[in-house]
Design a protein around this motif. Sequence first.
Motif, mmCIF file in Angstrom:
data_model
loop_
_atom_site.group_PDB
_atom_site.id
_atom_site.type_symbol
_atom_site.label_atom_id
_atom_site.label_comp_id
_atom_site.label_asym_id
_atom_site.label_seq_id
_atom_site.Cartn_x
_atom_site.Cartn_y
_atom_site.Cartn_z
ATOM 1 N N ASP A 81 0.804 -1.218 0.000
ATOM 2 C CA ASP A 81 0.000 0.000 0.000
ATOM 3 C C ASP A 81 0.839 1.270 0.000
ATOM 4 O OD1 ASP A 81 -2.568 -1.102 -0.118
ATOM 5 O OD2 ASP A 81 -2.582 -1.466 2.039
ATOM 6 N N SER A 82 2.016 1.211 0.618
ATOM 7 C CA SER A 82 2.848 2.406 0.666
ATOM 8 C C SER A 82 4.310 2.006 0.775
ATOM 9 C CB SER A 82 2.451 3.302 1.837
ATOM 10 O OG SER A 82 2.651 2.628 3.057
ATOM 11 N N ARG A 84 8.573 3.927 1.143
ATOM 12 C CA ARG A 84 9.468 5.080 1.288
ATOM 13 C C ARG A 84 10.751 4.772 0.539
ATOM 14 N NH1 ARG A 84 9.792 6.130 7.609
ATOM 15 N NH2 ARG A 84 11.271 4.452 7.356
ATOM 16 N N LEU A 102 7.748 9.236 -0.976
ATOM 17 C CA LEU A 102 6.804 8.425 -0.218
ATOM 18 C C LEU A 102 5.623 8.156 -1.140
ATOM 19 C CD1 LEU A 102 7.856 10.931 1.983
ATOM 20 C CD2 LEU A 102 7.402 8.883 3.279
ATOM 21 N N THR A 104 2.015 6.083 -2.082
ATOM 22 C CA THR A 104 0.830 5.456 -1.504
ATOM 23 C C THR A 104 -0.136 5.111 -2.616
ATOM 24 O OG1 THR A 104 1.050 6.806 0.481
ATOM 25 C CG2 THR A 104 -1.077 5.763 0.108
ATOM 26 N N ARG A 105 -0.658 3.907 -2.566
ATOM 27 C CA ARG A 105 -1.692 3.504 -3.517
ATOM 28 C C ARG A 105 -3.028 4.100 -3.090
ATOM 29 N NH1 ARG A 105 0.327 -0.090 -6.784
ATOM 30 N NH2 ARG A 105 2.063 -1.255 -5.951
ATOM 31 N N GLN A 162 7.681 11.384 6.563
ATOM 32 C CA GLN A 162 6.749 10.255 6.549
ATOM 33 C C GLN A 162 5.414 10.656 7.151
ATOM 34 O OE1 GLN A 162 7.043 7.080 5.220
ATOM 35 N NE2 GLN A 162 4.876 6.968 5.721
ATOM 36 N N ASP A 166 1.983 10.568 5.118
ATOM 37 C CA ASP A 166 0.876 9.726 5.575
ATOM 38 C C ASP A 166 -0.404 10.539 5.702
ATOM 39 O OD1 ASP A 166 2.524 7.517 5.645
ATOM 40 O OD2 ASP A 166 2.784 7.545 7.827
ATOM 41 N N ALA A 169 -1.699 11.286 2.214
ATOM 42 C CA ALA A 169 -2.267 10.074 1.618
ATOM 43 C C ALA A 169 -3.637 9.770 2.203
ATOM 44 C CB ALA A 169 -1.326 8.889 1.819
ATOM 45 N N LYS A 173 -7.038 9.585 0.058
ATOM 46 C CA LYS A 173 -7.880 8.387 0.035
ATOM 47 C C LYS A 173 -9.339 8.742 0.348
ATOM 48 C CE LYS A 173 -4.328 5.015 1.171
ATOM 49 N NZ LYS A 173 -3.810 4.091 2.181
#
Length: 178
Positions: A81-82, A84, A102, A104-105, A162, A166, A169, A173
Amino acid sequence: MSSDILPAKLQAYIEKSGIALSLSTQGGDVPLALVNDGFTKLTGYAPEEVVGRNCRFLQGEETSAEQKQALHDFVHDLSQDSGRFPVSNYRKDGSLFRNFVLMTRLRDSAGQTRFILASQFDMTRAQQRQELVEHDARLRRNLSDIEVMGQEFGLAMQGSAQSIADSIALIAKLYLDE
């Protein structure tokens, strides 16, 4: 990028972010579909120069095979999913920068990957500081406390990057599901 592919709120969020962001589609050669001003400032490339291209155009002589393989593996392993990735990249003017990417899907409600969101952070200065600290420690063993501070600074930078990525992301989402 056409609004029928990307939810308007997600597009607006990416465009207004001060963090260098890029969004690629999962299909084909994983081409960039959207980049923001932060990406443009970091790389020197205008959106019309990069949309539709795989971001490997940023790679060059100092981009190691290991760095390339790690990015490739993430893109093609749909179970991740993610990730770095520290990557040596090049700006449009040819200057090298140490990119901390970084990725992320962004999956749809059926769990299918629609996009890959990438946050980029220029870690060149942090890495240069780290290299100077390591060099100094080799020359003067009695200054080991400087080496520790330098390492802690570099790790703090990566940890902060990070956390920011995050958060970005997560918001992306949420917008993707609207």
